[in-house]
Design an enzyme around this catalytic site. Structure first.
Site, PDB file in Angstrom:
ATOM      1  N   ASP A 168     -34.915 -45.939  35.272  1.00 31.65           N
ATOM      2  CA  ASP A 168     -36.276 -46.472  35.499  1.00 31.65           C
ATOM      3  C   ASP A 168     -36.385 -48.000  35.506  1.00 31.65           C
ATOM      4  O   ASP A 168     -37.396 -48.561  35.019  1.00 31.65           O
ATOM      5  CB  ASP A 168     -37.257 -45.910  34.456  1.00 31.65           C
ATOM      6  CG  ASP A 168     -37.378 -44.395  34.519  1.00 31.65           C
ATOM      7  OD1 ASP A 168     -36.684 -43.771  35.331  1.00 31.65           O
ATOM      8  OD2 ASP A 168     -38.173 -43.828  33.741  1.00 31.65           O
ATOM      9  N   LYS A 198     -38.114 -38.653  39.222  1.00 40.76           N
ATOM     10  CA  LYS A 198     -38.526 -37.734  38.150  1.00 40.76           C
ATOM     11  C   LYS A 198     -40.013 -37.923  37.844  1.00 40.76           C
ATOM     12  O   LYS A 198     -40.503 -39.047  37.806  1.00 40.76           O
ATOM     13  CB  LYS A 198     -37.670 -37.981  36.904  1.00 40.76           C
ATOM     14  CG  LYS A 198     -37.795 -39.374  36.299  1.00 40.76           C
ATOM     15  CD  LYS A 198     -36.748 -39.557  35.216  1.00 40.76           C
ATOM     16  CE  LYS A 198     -36.835 -40.866  34.505  1.00 40.76           C
ATOM     17  NZ  LYS A 198     -38.016 -41.104  33.690  1.00 40.76           N
ATOM     18  N   CYS A 238     -38.255 -43.141  27.978  1.00 45.77           N
ATOM     19  CA  CYS A 238     -37.427 -42.421  28.959  1.00 45.77           C
ATOM     20  C   CYS A 238     -35.949 -42.405  28.600  1.00 45.77           C
ATOM     21  O   CYS A 238     -35.239 -41.441  28.908  1.00 45.77           O
ATOM     22  CB  CYS A 238     -37.660 -42.990  30.347  1.00 45.77           C
ATOM     23  SG  CYS A 238     -39.338 -42.610  30.912  1.00 45.77           S
TER      24      CYS A 238
HETATM   25  C1  C5J Z   1     -40.243 -45.166  30.695  1.00 46.71           C
HETATM   26  C2  C5J Z   1     -42.567 -45.208  30.128  1.00 46.71           C
HETATM   27  N1  C5J Z   1     -39.446 -45.311  31.763  1.00 46.71           N
HETATM   28  N2  C5J Z   1     -42.390 -46.066  29.120  1.00 46.71           N
HETATM   29  N3  C5J Z   1     -41.551 -44.871  30.926  1.00 46.71           N
HETATM   30  O1  C5J Z   1     -39.810 -45.317  29.570  1.00 46.71           O
HETATM   31  O2  C5J Z   1     -43.656 -44.736  30.339  1.00 46.71           O
END
Ligand code: C5J
Length: 227
Positions: free
Chosen positions: A27, A132, A165
Site C-alpha cells: 500500500d 485489495k 495493513c
Molecule cells: C493501510 C490504512 N494501508 N491505514 N491502510 O494501512 O487504512
C-alpha cells in the site's frame, strides 16, 4: 537451489531460501503517503510515513538485482464501490469519503491518482500488483494463489501502515504458514507509538507472528546474489 541465507533478526536469525521468497510492498500509495489523500482526510500527518520510502527503495532495488520475486499491493475499490463495505465508507464521519472527488481524483478508487503507487516505488514488469478491498492482503484477493504457484514460503514485508495493513497481512500470512520477516525501517505508521508496539508484537513470544530486521541487514544477506 541456491541454499539458505541468513538475516540477523529478532527474536533470532531469519533463515530463508531466496527462490522461495517474495518481497511484499504494501500500500505505498499516494492516498496514504501524499497530501490531499485518504490518510490526510483521516486527520493524519502523512509526512510520518515518508521515512519508509528511502529504505524500501533500497530493498526493492536490491531484491530486483538478486532476482528475488516482488509483489505490490494497493488498498482501494471498484469505481462503483460495490466492493466497499458501507461501514468502511461511513466510518469517521469524514468530509471527503472513499469514492468522493479529492485533489488526487476519487479517494481510494482504482484508476485514480490517489490509488496509484507512489512514483518512487513504481512496480516494473513481472511484479504483480494485488488490488485489495480490505486491510489484509489475503482477504478477497488472489495473493495466496500467486504465492503458491510461485512456491513461496518466505515473505519479506515492507509498506504502510505498521499496525493496520502491514499487521493484518502478517497475521493472515502467519496463519497460512508463511515465514514473515518485517523490515522495521521499511514500515511506518501515522502513530510512532503504534509502530513501536506493532513491531514489538510481531517478534514477541519467540516470534509469534514472525521476525523483525532492517533494510541494511536484509540487503547484506542477499548481497551474494546481486550481479
Ligand atoms: C493501510 C490504512 N494501508 N491505514 N491502510 O494501512 O487504512
Amino acid at each position: 537451489m541456491r541454499g539458505k541465507l541468513i538475516v540477523k533478526a529478532e527474536p533470532y536469525d531469519y533463515e530463508f531460501e531466496p527462490e522461495a521468497t517474495a518481497l511484499m510492498v504494501i500500500d505505498m500509495q499516494n492516498d496514504f503517503l501524499n497530501p490531499g489523500g485518504f490518510g490526510e482526510f483521516l486527520g493524519n500527518d502523512v509526512s510520518l510515513l515518508r521515512r519508509a520510502i528511502g529504505p524500501t527503495k533500497n530493498v526493492l532495488n536490491a531484491a530486483r538485482r538478486a532476482k528475488i520475486k516482488v509483489i505490490h499491493t494497493r488498498e482501494g475499490h471498484r469505481p462503483d464501490l460495490s466492493d466497499c463495505p458501507p461501514s468502511k465508507r461511513m466510518r469517521g464521519r469524514l468530509k471527503i469519503r472513499i469514492g468522493d472527488e479529492g485533489p488526487m481524483g476519487r479517494v481510494l478508487v482504482r484508476g485514480h491518482r490517489g490509488h496509484e503507487i507512489i512514483d518512487e516505488l513504481k512496480p516494473i514488469e513481472g511484479e504483480p500488483v494485488i488490488d485489495k478491498p480490505g486491510k489484509g492482503s489475503f482477504y478477497a484477493t488472489d495473493l495466496h494463489l500467486i504465492l503458491q504457484n510461485w512456491g513461496i514460503r518466505y515473505l519479506v514485508i515492507t509498506g504502510v501502515t505498521t499496525e493496520v495493513c502491514v499487521h493484518t497481512t502478517v497475521r493472515e500470512a502467519n496463519d497460512r504458514g508463511y515465514e514473515c520477516l518485517v523490515l522495521e525501517d521499511c514500515v511506518a505508521s501515522y502513530f510512532p507509538e503504534f509502530h513501536e508496539v506493532g513491531i514489538k508484537m510481531i517478534k514477541a513470544q519467540g516470534g509469534i507472528f514472525g521476525w523483525v530486521s532492517t533494510s541494511s541487514e536484509f540487503i547484506k544477506a542477499i548481497a551474494p546474489l546481486m550481479k
